[in-house]
Scaffold this motif. Structure first.
Motif, PDB file in Angstrom:
ATOM      1  N   VAL A 224       0.896  -1.154   0.000  1.00 22.04           N
ATOM      2  CA  VAL A 224       0.000   0.000   0.000  1.00 22.04           C
ATOM      3  C   VAL A 224       0.935   1.205   0.000  1.00 22.04           C
ATOM      4  O   VAL A 224       1.659   1.448   0.970  1.00 22.04           O
ATOM      5  N   LEU A 225       0.951   1.907  -1.127  1.00 25.31           N
ATOM      6  CA  LEU A 225       1.953   2.952  -1.366  1.00 25.31           C
ATOM      7  C   LEU A 225       1.291   4.315  -1.503  1.00 25.31           C
ATOM      8  O   LEU A 225       0.137   4.384  -1.949  1.00 25.31           O
ATOM      9  N   PRO A 226       2.015   5.384  -1.212  1.00 25.41           N
ATOM     10  CA  PRO A 226       1.476   6.696  -1.581  1.00 25.41           C
ATOM     11  C   PRO A 226       1.336   6.734  -3.104  1.00 25.41           C
ATOM     12  O   PRO A 226       2.150   6.137  -3.822  1.00 25.41           O
ATOM     13  N   GLU A 227       0.321   7.432  -3.588  1.00 22.23           N
ATOM     14  CA  GLU A 227      -0.007   7.354  -5.017  1.00 22.23           C
ATOM     15  C   GLU A 227       1.167   7.765  -5.909  1.00 22.23           C
ATOM     16  O   GLU A 227       1.381   7.168  -6.966  1.00 22.23           O
ATOM     17  N   TRP A 228       1.965   8.751  -5.487  1.00 17.04           N
ATOM     18  CA  TRP A 228       3.058   9.239  -6.345  1.00 17.04           C
ATOM     19  C   TRP A 228       4.071   8.137  -6.649  1.00 17.04           C
ATOM     20  O   TRP A 228       4.740   8.150  -7.666  1.00 17.04           O
ATOM     21  N   LEU A 229       4.150   7.153  -5.738  1.00 14.39           N
ATOM     22  CA  LEU A 229       5.165   6.107  -5.887  1.00 14.39           C
ATOM     23  C   LEU A 229       4.715   4.963  -6.805  1.00 14.39           C
ATOM     24  O   LEU A 229       5.545   4.236  -7.349  1.00 14.39           O
ATOM     25  N   VAL A 230       3.410   4.857  -7.013  1.00 11.89           N
ATOM     26  CA  VAL A 230       2.893   3.710  -7.757  1.00 11.89           C
ATOM     27  C   VAL A 230       3.396   3.711  -9.207  1.00 11.89           C
ATOM     28  O   VAL A 230       3.794   2.675  -9.744  1.00 11.89           O
ATOM     29  N   SER A 231       3.455   4.881  -9.838  1.00 17.54           N
ATOM     30  CA  SER A 231       3.911   4.902 -11.241  1.00 17.54           C
ATOM     31  C   SER A 231       5.397   4.531 -11.333  1.00 17.54           C
ATOM     32  O   SER A 231       5.823   3.868 -12.284  1.00 17.54           O
ATOM     33  N   GLN A 232       6.180   4.952 -10.330  1.00 20.11           N
ATOM     34  CA  GLN A 232       7.599   4.568 -10.317  1.00 20.11           C
ATOM     35  C   GLN A 232       7.718   3.052 -10.144  1.00 20.11           C
ATOM     36  O   GLN A 232       8.524   2.394 -10.786  1.00 20.11           O
ATOM     37  N   TYR A 233       6.889   2.526  -9.251  1.00 19.13           N
ATOM     38  CA  TYR A 233       6.907   1.085  -8.989  1.00 19.13           C
ATOM     39  C   TYR A 233       6.630   0.315 -10.282  1.00 19.13           C
ATOM     40  O   TYR A 233       7.310  -0.660 -10.614  1.00 19.13           O
ATOM     41  N   LYS A 234       5.630   0.770 -11.026  1.00 14.52           N
ATOM     42  CA  LYS A 234       5.242   0.033 -12.240  1.00 14.52           C
ATOM     43  C   LYS A 234       6.328   0.104 -13.311  1.00 14.52           C
ATOM     44  O   LYS A 234       6.470  -0.799 -14.121  1.00 14.52           O
ATOM     45  N   LYS A 235       7.111   1.180 -13.295  1.00 14.34           N
ATOM     46  CA  LYS A 235       8.237   1.275 -14.241  1.00 14.34           C
ATOM     47  C   LYS A 235       9.310   0.232 -13.925  1.00 14.34           C
ATOM     48  O   LYS A 235       9.905  -0.353 -14.805  1.00 14.34           O
ATOM     49  N   VAL A 236       9.568   0.052 -12.628  1.00 13.71           N
ATOM     50  CA  VAL A 236      10.733  -0.733 -12.211  1.00 13.71           C
ATOM     51  C   VAL A 236      10.420  -2.221 -12.044  1.00 13.71           C
ATOM     52  O   VAL A 236      11.272  -3.081 -12.275  1.00 13.71           O
ATOM     53  N   SER A 237       9.177  -2.524 -11.654  1.00  9.33           N
ATOM     54  CA  SER A 237       8.812  -3.927 -11.380  1.00  9.33           C
ATOM     55  C   SER A 237       8.934  -4.783 -12.639  1.00  9.33           C
ATOM     56  O   SER A 237       8.605  -4.343 -13.746  1.00  9.33           O
ATOM     57  N   ILE A 238       9.387  -6.003 -12.466  1.00 10.99           N
ATOM     58  CA  ILE A 238       9.442  -6.958 -13.581  1.00 10.99           C
ATOM     59  C   ILE A 238       8.000  -7.196 -14.061  1.00 10.99           C
ATOM     60  O   ILE A 238       7.112  -7.387 -13.228  1.00 10.99           O
ATOM     61  N   PRO A 239       7.775  -7.207 -15.364  1.00 10.72           N
ATOM     62  CA  PRO A 239       6.397  -7.461 -15.823  1.00 10.72           C
ATOM     63  C   PRO A 239       5.949  -8.873 -15.459  1.00 10.72           C
ATOM     64  O   PRO A 239       6.766  -9.787 -15.369  1.00 10.72           O
ATOM     65  N   PHE A 240       4.674  -9.051 -15.262  1.00  3.87           N
ATOM     66  CA  PHE A 240       4.055 -10.375 -15.025  1.00  3.87           C
ATOM     67  C   PHE A 240       4.663 -11.095 -13.822  1.00  3.87           C
ATOM     68  O   PHE A 240       4.857 -12.316 -13.841  1.00  3.87           O
ATOM     69  N   THR A 241       4.987 -10.368 -12.790  1.00  5.06           N
ATOM     70  CA  THR A 241       5.697 -10.995 -11.679  1.00  5.06           C
ATOM     71  C   THR A 241       4.812 -11.913 -10.834  1.00  5.06           C
ATOM     72  O   THR A 241       5.308 -12.829 -10.191  1.00  5.06           O
ATOM     73  N   VAL A 242       3.501 -11.670 -10.866  1.00  3.42           N
ATOM     74  CA  VAL A 242       2.589 -12.600 -10.164  1.00  3.42           C
ATOM     75  C   VAL A 242       1.883 -13.448 -11.217  1.00  3.42           C
ATOM     76  O   VAL A 242       1.235 -12.916 -12.127  1.00  3.42           O
ATOM     77  N   ASN A 243       2.039 -14.775 -11.089  1.00  3.89           N
ATOM     78  CA  ASN A 243       1.531 -15.643 -12.163  1.00  3.89           C
ATOM     79  C   ASN A 243       0.013 -15.859 -12.083  1.00  3.89           C
ATOM     80  O   ASN A 243      -0.630 -15.519 -11.088  1.00  3.89           O
ATOM     81  N   ASN A 244      -0.538 -16.436 -13.147  1.00  2.00           N
ATOM     82  CA  ASN A 244      -1.998 -16.610 -13.259  1.00  2.00           C
ATOM     83  C   ASN A 244      -2.612 -17.381 -12.096  1.00  2.00           C
ATOM     84  O   ASN A 244      -3.680 -17.030 -11.591  1.00  2.00           O
ATOM     85  N   ILE A 245      -1.927 -18.448 -11.665  1.00  2.00           N
ATOM     86  CA  ILE A 245      -2.492 -19.274 -10.584  1.00  2.00           C
ATOM     87  C   ILE A 245      -2.480 -18.479  -9.282  1.00  2.00           C
ATOM     88  O   ILE A 245      -3.443 -18.478  -8.521  1.00  2.00           O
ATOM     89  N   ALA A 246      -1.380 -17.784  -9.046  1.00  2.00           N
ATOM     90  CA  ALA A 246      -1.270 -17.002  -7.808  1.00  2.00           C
ATOM     91  C   ALA A 246      -2.320 -15.887  -7.763  1.00  2.00           C
ATOM     92  O   ALA A 246      -2.909 -15.614  -6.711  1.00  2.00           O
ATOM     93  N   LEU A 247      -2.561 -15.253  -8.900  1.00  2.00           N
ATOM     94  CA  LEU A 247      -3.579 -14.189  -8.938  1.00  2.00           C
ATOM     95  C   LEU A 247      -4.941 -14.752  -8.549  1.00  2.00           C
ATOM     96  O   LEU A 247      -5.650 -14.204  -7.705  1.00  2.00           O
ATOM     97  N   LYS A 248      -5.278 -15.886  -9.179  1.00  2.00           N
ATOM     98  CA  LYS A 248      -6.570 -16.521  -8.910  1.00  2.00           C
ATOM     99  C   LYS A 248      -6.656 -16.921  -7.435  1.00  2.00           C
ATOM    100  O   LYS A 248      -7.654 -16.665  -6.747  1.00  2.00           O
ATOM    101  N   ALA A 249      -5.594 -17.552  -6.943  1.00  2.00           N
ATOM    102  CA  ALA A 249      -5.584 -18.056  -5.564  1.00  2.00           C
ATOM    103  C   ALA A 249      -5.768 -16.920  -4.561  1.00  2.00           C
ATOM    104  O   ALA A 249      -6.533 -17.033  -3.593  1.00  2.00           O
TER     105      ALA A 249
END
Ligand SMILES: Cc1ncc(COP(=O)(O)O)c(C=O)c1O
Length: 349
Positions: A224-249
């Motif tokens: 849970v991040l301050p909103e200003w940090l979320v766009s930076q996070y999305k730039k740096v995070s590896i894409p697809f880091t949480v897999n389909n099964i984990a999302l569903k679970a």
């Protein structure tokens, strides 16, 4: 061939011991396992084709999980990010904040990954020793202009205690550094500090599905991040880091309130059982988490861990935690039978 110089200082992460056939009380996992609804949903979705393992994780499933989390933590979807466990979220955050030569403050003993990630990034951990029952001497947490991050683990691993809201506010208000509150164990505690994210721009809170939700093997966590940090996070995070099964679970786990309630109740009862029985033998630190910390002085932690192992129980010898002495043992709360076995073995030392 040359690897980065900063790696010289980094030690491999030491996970809790897993010994086949032994009772595993070394990694603070959920003794009830995952919700049965999660298992059913995964099997059903795989068989019915709704979950297709050949397809990259869908944005709409990520959005669905973020939406479910936002209801659970009572925060806006604009403030939530997901990752491969708290570990994954921490990895991204350190990449965002720590450059070569930057500093990060870590009250010790605490979760060892903070230190490793900071060092990998070329940063310099500044350790502040906890005092008494492992509380943080707030007046010693003085940030300099090089301090980029301050790591507060609450409840703290391995001591189990929480930091007070007053102390956290004092820390946040004294600095421009990013204050990271790791609440991996918060479901077992009496209070959370998550609401502070609505008040300050330099604080964030991390949570996980590994502990109370019993999904450690799937690797899902969130911030849970301050909103200003979320766009930076999305730039740096590896894409697809949480897999389909984990999302569903994770989505299904959040909807099974009853499993969460039973898991938390089992841990709180078991923690009370372990505390009241073991304090007849050792100093036991009051815990808000799903483990208890014992000081087995005058014995050595390694000797007591060996005895437990000989009796088919693995626990965590805390000598690998920086700032912990060689008489501390961390024992995860297990099922009633497992807890009784721990007490029986320790009574007969
Ligand atoms: C304090 C703390 N934070 C984070 C983690 C890792 O959590 P996750 O499984 O979500 O990566 C642990 C795991 O033991 C922990 O003790």
């Amino acid at each position: 061939m040359r690897v980065r110089a900063s790696l010289k200082e980094v030690e491999e992460y030491k996970p809790g011991k897993l010994v086949k056939g032994a009772i595993k009380l070394s990694s603070n996992e959920n003794p009830l396992g995952p919700s049965p609804e999660v298992i059913k949903a995964i099997v059903r979705s795989l068989e019915g084709g709704e979950l297709d393992l050949s397809i990259y994780p869908w944005e709409k499933n990520e959005e669905a999980l973020v939406s479910e989390i936002s209801t659970y933590v009572n925060a806006s979807v604009e403030n939530i990010v997901i990752g491969a466990g708290v570990d994954g979220v921490l990895d991204t955050l350190v990449k965002i904040f720590v450059d070569k030569g930057d500093e990060a403050i870590i009250p010790i003993p605490s979760f060892s990954l903070y230190e490793s990630l900071v060092k990998i990034a070329g940063g310099i951990p500044r350790y502040v020793k906890r005092v008494g029952n492992f509380s943080i001497p707030v007046e010693e947490l003085t940030a300099t202009e090089k301090t980029q991050m301050i790591f507060l683990c609450s409840p703290n691993n391995p001591s189990g205690n929480c930091i007070s809201e007053d102390d956290v506010r004092a820390i946040i208000e004294s600095t421009n550094s990013m204050v990271v509150i790791d609440e991996a164990y918060v479901e077992f505690a009496d209070t959370s500090l998550e609401e502070l994210v609505n008040e300050y721009e330099n604080v964030l809170v991390l949570r996980t599905f590994s502990k109370a939700f019993g999904l450690a093997g799937l690797r899902v966590g969130y911030g849970v991040l301050p909103e200003w940090l979320v766009s930076q996070y999305k730039k740096v995070s590896i894409p697809f880091t949480v897999n389909n099964i984990a999302l569903k679970a994770a989505i299904v786990a959040l909807r099974d309130n009853e499993h969460l309630r039973r898991s938390v109740e089992l841990v709180r009862d078991g923690r009370q059982f372990l505390e009241s029985n073991l304090q007849q033998l050792f100093a036991v630190y009051p815990s808000q988490a799903n483990f208890v910390l014992l000081d087995v002085t005058p014995r050595k932690s390694s000797a007591v861990c060996d005895t437990l192992m000989e009796n088919g129980i693995t626990v965590r010898d805390c000598t690998s935690f920086r700032g912990a002495n060689d008489s501390l043992i961390r024992i995860s709360v297990g099922t009633r039978e497992q807890n009784a076995k721990v007490v029986e073995v320790l009574m007969n030392l």
